[in-house]
Design an enzyme around this catalytic site. Structure first.
Site, short mmCIF file in Angstrom:
data_model
loop_
_atom_site.label_atom_id
_atom_site.label_comp_id
_atom_site.label_asym_id
_atom_site.label_seq_id
_atom_site.Cartn_x
_atom_site.Cartn_y
_atom_site.Cartn_z
N ARG A 248 -20.21 -77.59 -74.86
CA ARG A 248 -21.24 -77.43 -73.69
C ARG A 248 -20.72 -76.27 -73.07
NH1 ARG A 248 -20.22 -82.28 -69.33
NH2 ARG A 248 -18.27 -81.13 -69.09
N LYS B 241 -22.62 -75.60 -66.82
CA LYS B 241 -21.41 -75.96 -65.77
C LYS B 241 -21.27 -74.24 -65.45
CE LYS B 241 -18.15 -79.18 -65.25
NZ LYS B 241 -18.68 -80.42 -64.67
N GLU C 144 -29.05 -86.18 -60.09
CA GLU C 144 -27.69 -86.49 -60.12
C GLU C 144 -26.95 -86.19 -58.84
OE1 GLU C 144 -25.00 -84.02 -62.48
OE2 GLU C 144 -26.60 -82.46 -62.98
C1 LIG Z 1 -18.90 -81.71 -64.72
C2 LIG Z 1 -20.25 -82.49 -64.18
C3 LIG Z 1 -20.48 -83.65 -64.47
C4 LIG Z 1 -19.69 -84.41 -65.15
O1 LIG Z 1 -19.56 -84.28 -66.67
P1 LIG Z 1 -18.49 -84.79 -67.64
O2 LIG Z 1 -18.51 -84.20 -68.77
O3 LIG Z 1 -18.43 -86.43 -67.44
O4 LIG Z 1 -17.05 -84.53 -66.57
C5 LIG Z 1 -21.75 -84.33 -63.99
N1 LIG Z 1 -22.52 -83.60 -63.30
C6 LIG Z 1 -22.18 -82.23 -62.83
C7 LIG Z 1 -23.15 -81.48 -62.06
C8 LIG Z 1 -21.12 -81.75 -63.45
O5 LIG Z 1 -20.72 -80.56 -63.05
#
Ligand SMILES: *Cc1c(COP(=O)(O)O)cnc(C)c1O
Length: 340
Positions: A81, A183, A219
């Site tokens: 990722r 991210k 989300e």
């Molecule tokens: C980091 C994050 C998540 C969760 O991801 P994980 O890999 O399960 O920790 C979900 N949504 C957003 C916007 C994030 O930044």
């Protein structure tokens, strides 16, 4: 020797540990990388990260298992990722092996900071990449840094699990063909206003809808949704603008393979919310947090939280995935990376 901390009460915040990892990208290549005790960074005032938010990060955890090993959960997926995030932000891509090596080295060097089994605390791992070279015009920095630090964090739900109360946000999180799926630091800087507003109004988090039509569930600012329908199907939103949560992807496997539940990843119209029996938020921090209520203006949607403040299916998902992570339940092949 383990550090002498009050593990159950350390809270969720930054606490510097003994070592961190640093590698520099210069003249078109990453250097070897090394551990350091220096927790500060000195870079140009005109660095890409300062001027144009050229930075991305990852978040994962190390745990002590029941039999006393230190493990990390699916770090290969975090590595992949972050490669996607770097690519999208024109940062130099950190090769998967380098990422994994850096993470394992940093955890090993700070092994005394990994909270003991059963304490409820874990070691949060924060890898990140930033443009450190000077820029003035809008362009990618020519030099970058990849760093990894760790910080022990307490149980996410201090004093027990509590159902969350969300509001449907009037703000957007991600543009239709933007950066919602990576991210990138910039996604979180611009969410601060909306999250503070939600907090001031008494909500725990925002539910964001798709910004093109404002009719589909996306989300929250930092976690993916998982719903359980009244007939017991586990459903999660499919969208190109949500962050592909590793916890959510793992929970879907657990639902299907371990619990034998029907699972669907599909678009979820907000209009379907009233038909959902249970709702949870998935992410590394809390694994799955129960949602008790979603408020949209004068409309309220409530969800089952009858099993210790969680819905019964969310409870099963939570127990099974944490059991896998802590070594109480056999993990699917390749999910657990043992550090010691
Ligand atoms: C980091 C994050 C998540 C969760 O991801 P994980 O890999 O399960 O920790 C979900 N949504 C957003 C916007 C994030 O930044």
């Amino acid at each position: 020797m383990k550090k002498n901390l009050d593990w159950a009460n350390i809270g969720f915040g930054y606490r510097p540990t003994d070592y961190r990892y640093v590698s520099t990208f210069k003249d078109g290549a990453w250097d070897e990388g090394a551990l350091t005790t220096d927790d500060t960074v000195t870079i140009s005032e005109s660095a890409g990260v300062f001027q144009y938010a050229q930075t991305c990060f990852e978040g994962m955890k190390a745990y002590t298992t029941e039999d006393g090993h230190t493990v990390i959960f699916r770090p290969d997926l975090n590595a992949e990722r972050m490669m996607d995030s770097c690519e999208r932000l024109r940062l130099p891509v950190v090769p998967k092996e380098k990422f994994l090596d850096a993470v394992v080295k940093t955890v090993r060097a700070n092994i005394d900071w990994v909270p003991p089994y059963g304490s409820g605390a874990t070691l949060y791992i924060r890898p990140f990449v930033m443009g450190t070279g000077p820029v003035l015009g809008v362009q990618p920095a020519k030099e970058s840094q990849f760093r990894v630090f760790v910080s022990p964090v307490g149980p996410y739900f201090k004093g027990g699990v509590r159902p969350l109360k969300l509001k449907v946000s009037g703000y957007d999180r991600a543009a239709p063909v933007g950066t919602g799926h990576v991210k990138a630091g910039l996604n979180y800087a611009m969410s601060l206003y909306a999250i503070e507003e939600a907090h001031h109004q008494g909500y725990d988090e925002n539910m964001y809808l798709d910004s093109r039509t404002r009719t589909y569930v996306e989300e929250t600012g930092g976690a993916n949704f998982l719903f359980v329908t009244r007939d017991g199907t586990v459903v999660t939103p499919k969208s190109s603008t949500i962050l592909p949560s590793i916890t959510r992807r793992s929970l879907m496997v657990v639902a299907k393979e371990y619990l034998g539940l029907k699972c669907e990843e599909r678009e979820i119209p907000f209009a379907e919310l009233g038909e959902m029996a249970e709702c949870g938020l998935c992410g590394t921090a809390a694994v799955i947090s129960p949602v008790g209520k979603v408020v949209d203006g004068d409309k309220e949607y409530t969800f089952d939280t009858s099993d210790g403040n969680m819905g019964p299916t969310v409870r099963k998902l939570y127990e099974t995935l944490t059991g896998i992570q802590m070594g109480r339940i056999e993990a699917p092949k390749g999910w657990i990376c043992t550090v010691d």
